[in-house]
Design a protein around this motif. Structure first.
Motif, PDB file in Angstrom:
ATOM      1  N   ASN A   7     -24.773 -25.230   3.113  1.00  0.00           N
ATOM      2  CA  ASN A   7     -24.824 -25.038   4.551  1.00  0.00           C
ATOM      3  C   ASN A   7     -26.141 -25.483   5.174  1.00  0.00           C
ATOM      4  O   ASN A   7     -26.716 -24.787   6.014  1.00  0.00           O
ATOM      5  N   ALA A   8     -26.601 -26.649   4.791  1.00  0.00           N
ATOM      6  CA  ALA A   8     -27.849 -27.172   5.338  1.00  0.00           C
ATOM      7  C   ALA A   8     -27.767 -27.299   6.858  1.00  0.00           C
ATOM      8  O   ALA A   8     -28.700 -26.916   7.572  1.00  0.00           O
ATOM      9  N   ARG A   9     -26.659 -27.800   7.362  1.00  0.00           N
ATOM     10  CA  ARG A   9     -26.525 -27.981   8.814  1.00  0.00           C
ATOM     11  C   ARG A   9     -26.625 -26.640   9.543  1.00  0.00           C
ATOM     12  O   ARG A   9     -27.342 -26.518  10.541  1.00  0.00           O
ATOM     13  N   GLY A  10     -25.928 -25.645   9.060  1.00  0.00           N
ATOM     14  CA  GLY A  10     -25.984 -24.327   9.677  1.00  0.00           C
ATOM     15  C   GLY A  10     -27.377 -23.721   9.630  1.00  0.00           C
ATOM     16  O   GLY A  10     -27.834 -23.102  10.596  1.00  0.00           O
ATOM     17  N   ARG A  11     -28.042 -23.891   8.524  1.00  0.00           N
ATOM     18  CA  ARG A  11     -29.408 -23.383   8.393  1.00  0.00           C
ATOM     19  C   ARG A  11     -30.348 -24.097   9.353  1.00  0.00           C
ATOM     20  O   ARG A  11     -31.222 -23.461   9.953  1.00  0.00           O
ATOM     21  N   LEU A  12     -30.166 -25.400   9.510  1.00  0.00           N
ATOM     22  CA  LEU A  12     -30.991 -26.152  10.453  1.00  0.00           C
ATOM     23  C   LEU A  12     -30.721 -25.706  11.894  1.00  0.00           C
ATOM     24  O   LEU A  12     -31.661 -25.554  12.681  1.00  0.00           O
ATOM     25  N   GLU A  13     -29.459 -25.493  12.229  1.00  0.00           N
ATOM     26  CA  GLU A  13     -29.116 -25.025  13.584  1.00  0.00           C
ATOM     27  C   GLU A  13     -29.760 -23.673  13.856  1.00  0.00           C
ATOM     28  O   GLU A  13     -30.335 -23.447  14.921  1.00  0.00           O
ATOM     29  N   GLN A  14     -29.647 -22.753  12.900  1.00  0.00           N
ATOM     30  CA  GLN A  14     -30.212 -21.421  13.083  1.00  0.00           C
ATOM     31  C   GLN A  14     -31.729 -21.481  13.201  1.00  0.00           C
ATOM     32  O   GLN A  14     -32.315 -20.815  14.056  1.00  0.00           O
ATOM     33  N   ALA A  15     -32.364 -22.272  12.360  1.00  0.00           N
ATOM     34  CA  ALA A  15     -33.819 -22.401  12.416  1.00  0.00           C
ATOM     35  C   ALA A  15     -34.257 -22.999  13.753  1.00  0.00           C
ATOM     36  O   ALA A  15     -35.228 -22.536  14.363  1.00  0.00           O
ATOM     37  N   ALA A  16     -33.541 -24.005  14.204  1.00  0.00           N
ATOM     38  CA  ALA A  16     -33.881 -24.640  15.483  1.00  0.00           C
ATOM     39  C   ALA A  16     -33.761 -23.642  16.628  1.00  0.00           C
ATOM     40  O   ALA A  16     -34.669 -23.531  17.462  1.00  0.00           O
ATOM     41  N   LEU A  17     -32.654 -22.910  16.679  1.00  0.00           N
ATOM     42  CA  LEU A  17     -32.477 -21.930  17.755  1.00  0.00           C
ATOM     43  C   LEU A  17     -33.575 -20.865  17.717  1.00  0.00           C
ATOM     44  O   LEU A  17     -34.085 -20.456  18.765  1.00  0.00           O
ATOM     45  N   GLU A  18     -33.923 -20.433  16.534  1.00  0.00           N
ATOM     46  CA  GLU A  18     -34.981 -19.435  16.398  1.00  0.00           C
ATOM     47  C   GLU A  18     -36.298 -19.972  16.943  1.00  0.00           C
ATOM     48  O   GLU A  18     -36.986 -19.304  17.728  1.00  0.00           O
ATOM     49  N   LEU A  19     -36.648 -21.183  16.547  1.00  0.00           N
ATOM     50  CA  LEU A  19     -37.915 -21.769  16.999  1.00  0.00           C
ATOM     51  C   LEU A  19     -37.881 -22.122  18.488  1.00  0.00           C
ATOM     52  O   LEU A  19     -38.869 -21.909  19.194  1.00  0.00           O
ATOM     53  N   TYR A  20     -36.770 -22.660  18.962  1.00  0.00           N
ATOM     54  CA  TYR A  20     -36.658 -22.965  20.388  1.00  0.00           C
ATOM     55  C   TYR A  20     -36.823 -21.697  21.210  1.00  0.00           C
ATOM     56  O   TYR A  20     -37.450 -21.707  22.272  1.00  0.00           O
ATOM     57  N   SER A  21     -36.261 -20.605  20.739  1.00  0.00           N
ATOM     58  CA  SER A  21     -36.350 -19.336  21.458  1.00  0.00           C
ATOM     59  C   SER A  21     -37.774 -18.790  21.451  1.00  0.00           C
ATOM     60  O   SER A  21     -38.243 -18.261  22.458  1.00  0.00           O
ATOM     61  N   GLU A  22     -38.440 -18.906  20.315  1.00  0.00           N
ATOM     62  CA  GLU A  22     -39.800 -18.376  20.183  1.00  0.00           C
ATOM     63  C   GLU A  22     -40.839 -19.242  20.876  1.00  0.00           C
ATOM     64  O   GLU A  22     -41.714 -18.726  21.575  1.00  0.00           O
ATOM     65  N   ARG A  23     -40.765 -20.553  20.654  1.00  0.00           N
ATOM     66  CA  ARG A  23     -41.824 -21.459  21.096  1.00  0.00           C
ATOM     67  C   ARG A  23     -41.448 -22.331  22.292  1.00  0.00           C
ATOM     68  O   ARG A  23     -42.320 -22.908  22.912  1.00  0.00           O
ATOM     69  N   GLY A  24     -40.161 -22.485  22.495  1.00  0.00           N
ATOM     70  CA  GLY A  24     -39.709 -23.427  23.518  1.00  0.00           C
ATOM     71  C   GLY A  24     -39.248 -24.711  22.865  1.00  0.00           C
ATOM     72  O   GLY A  24     -39.715 -25.084  21.774  1.00  0.00           O
ATOM     73  N   PHE A  25     -38.332 -25.385  23.515  1.00  0.00           N
ATOM     74  CA  PHE A  25     -37.763 -26.610  22.967  1.00  0.00           C
ATOM     75  C   PHE A  25     -38.822 -27.692  22.786  1.00  0.00           C
ATOM     76  O   PHE A  25     -38.931 -28.302  21.726  1.00  0.00           O
ATOM     77  N   GLU A  26     -39.604 -27.936  23.830  1.00  0.00           N
ATOM     78  CA  GLU A  26     -40.597 -29.019  23.787  1.00  0.00           C
ATOM     79  C   GLU A  26     -41.670 -28.802  22.723  1.00  0.00           C
ATOM     80  O   GLU A  26     -42.170 -29.761  22.155  1.00  0.00           O
ATOM     81  N   GLN A  27     -42.022 -27.556  22.482  1.00  0.00           N
ATOM     82  CA  GLN A  27     -43.104 -27.255  21.548  1.00  0.00           C
ATOM     83  C   GLN A  27     -42.660 -27.227  20.090  1.00  0.00           C
ATOM     84  O   GLN A  27     -43.488 -27.085  19.199  1.00  0.00           O
ATOM     85  N   THR A  28     -41.381 -27.360  19.847  1.00  0.00           N
ATOM     86  CA  THR A  28     -40.853 -27.288  18.477  1.00  0.00           C
ATOM     87  C   THR A  28     -40.670 -28.683  17.910  1.00  0.00           C
ATOM     88  O   THR A  28     -40.122 -29.555  18.583  1.00  0.00           O
ATOM     89  N   THR A  29     -41.105 -28.881  16.683  1.00  0.00           N
ATOM     90  CA  THR A  29     -40.957 -30.187  16.035  1.00  0.00           C
ATOM     91  C   THR A  29     -39.838 -30.138  14.990  1.00  0.00           C
ATOM     92  O   THR A  29     -39.481 -29.063  14.485  1.00  0.00           O
ATOM     93  N   VAL A  30     -39.341 -31.310  14.665  1.00  0.00           N
ATOM     94  CA  VAL A  30     -38.329 -31.435  13.619  1.00  0.00           C
ATOM     95  C   VAL A  30     -38.900 -30.932  12.291  1.00  0.00           C
ATOM     96  O   VAL A  30     -38.216 -30.247  11.525  1.00  0.00           O
ATOM     97  N   LYS A  31     -40.146 -31.242  12.043  1.00  0.00           N
ATOM     98  CA  LYS A  31     -40.788 -30.805  10.803  1.00  0.00           C
ATOM     99  C   LYS A  31     -40.772 -29.285  10.688  1.00  0.00           C
ATOM    100  O   LYS A  31     -40.471 -28.726   9.627  1.00  0.00           O
ATOM    101  N   GLU A  32     -41.053 -28.592  11.789  1.00  0.00           N
ATOM    102  CA  GLU A  32     -41.051 -27.125  11.779  1.00  0.00           C
ATOM    103  C   GLU A  32     -39.640 -26.568  11.564  1.00  0.00           C
ATOM    104  O   GLU A  32     -39.467 -25.585  10.848  1.00  0.00           O
ATOM    105  N   ILE A  33     -38.662 -27.205  12.173  1.00  0.00           N
ATOM    106  CA  ILE A  33     -37.274 -26.765  11.999  1.00  0.00           C
ATOM    107  C   ILE A  33     -36.871 -26.887  10.537  1.00  0.00           C
ATOM    108  O   ILE A  33     -36.332 -25.953   9.939  1.00  0.00           O
ATOM    109  N   ALA A  34     -37.139 -28.059   9.967  1.00  0.00           N
ATOM    110  CA  ALA A  34     -36.782 -28.297   8.563  1.00  0.00           C
ATOM    111  C   ALA A  34     -37.493 -27.307   7.637  1.00  0.00           C
ATOM    112  O   ALA A  34     -36.879 -26.745   6.719  1.00  0.00           O
ATOM    113  N   LYS A  35     -38.753 -27.081   7.895  1.00  0.00           N
ATOM    114  CA  LYS A  35     -39.526 -26.162   7.051  1.00  0.00           C
ATOM    115  C   LYS A  35     -38.946 -24.747   7.112  1.00  0.00           C
ATOM    116  O   LYS A  35     -38.762 -24.106   6.071  1.00  0.00           O
ATOM    117  N   LEU A  36     -38.650 -24.262   8.317  1.00  0.00           N
ATOM    118  CA  LEU A  36     -38.098 -22.917   8.448  1.00  0.00           C
ATOM    119  C   LEU A  36     -36.738 -22.804   7.742  1.00  0.00           C
ATOM    120  O   LEU A  36     -36.420 -21.769   7.165  1.00  0.00           O
TER     121      LEU A  36
END
Length: 189
Positions: A7-36
């Motif tokens: 479930n890599a895709r699902g994990r990436l979606e969840q990580a992205a939503l978490e980071l977008y919510s915490e930091r904002g969309f613009e402030q979040t990088t792909v690298k941070e999403i992948a790492k989380l």
């Protein structure tokens, strides 16, 4: 989590939503999403072309399900009722995704570019419904009006559904919104 876990895709979606919510969309990088998500940037790009696609998939499964559901509605149904029946199918699919929908909409509401992208997505749903209604033999402008009205009904119902105070399911809210629209157009309100 290791890269080999499912479930890599699902994990990436969840990580992205978490980071977008915490930091904002613009402030979040792909690298941070992948790492989380416990994955690599390369894995991210196997699933998404960019970080917006997490919120707006290139292939629009909502559109495809909506059109398929509309195609399955008996031809005897009035156009707006056929659209409402198709929207009920979407409501059923979204039932278990309420919290994710709330998160997604909060991220979109906080970013003007994403709001614009959401409007484009809704316009694509209107277009797809219009084409499907025409295939059913609904002439213009009725096909376009029914599609536009149906998506407006969905949008209002969806906004109510994701509010913290609302406890009813999306399907019920769609029907309520459609009834309100019918009352407005009949001059009863």
């Amino acid at each position: 989590m290791g890269r080999w876990e499912p479930n890599a895709r699902g994990r990436l979606e969840q990580a992205a939503l978490e980071l977008y919510s915490e930091r904002g969309f613009e402030q979040t990088t792909v690298k941070e999403i992948a790492k989380l998500a416990g994955l690599t940037e390369r894995t991210f790009f196997r699933h998404f072309t960019d970080k917006r696609e997490v919120l707006f998939p290139e292939s629009n499964p909502l559109r495809d399900v909506l059109v398929e559901a509309l195609d399955g509605v008996p031809d005897s149904e009035r156009p707006i009722d056929a659209v409402a029946a198709a929207l009920d199918t979407i409501a059923e699919l979204m039932r278990e995704r309420r919290e994710l929908a709330r998160q997604r909409q909060a991220v979109i509401a906080a970013n003007a570019e994403l709001q614009e992208r959401e409007l484009v997505k809704l316009a694509s749903l209107v277009s797809a419904l219009t084409v499907a209604l025409r295939r059913r033999g609904v002439a213009d402008p009725a096909a376009g009006l029914a599609a536009e009205a149906g998506i407006a009904v969905f949008k209002i119902a969806f906004e109510r559904w994701i509010s913290e105070a609302e406890q009813r399911d999306l399907s019920h809210l769609i029907r309520d919104s459609l009834d309100e629209l019918k009352a407005v157009t009949a001059g009863r309100l």
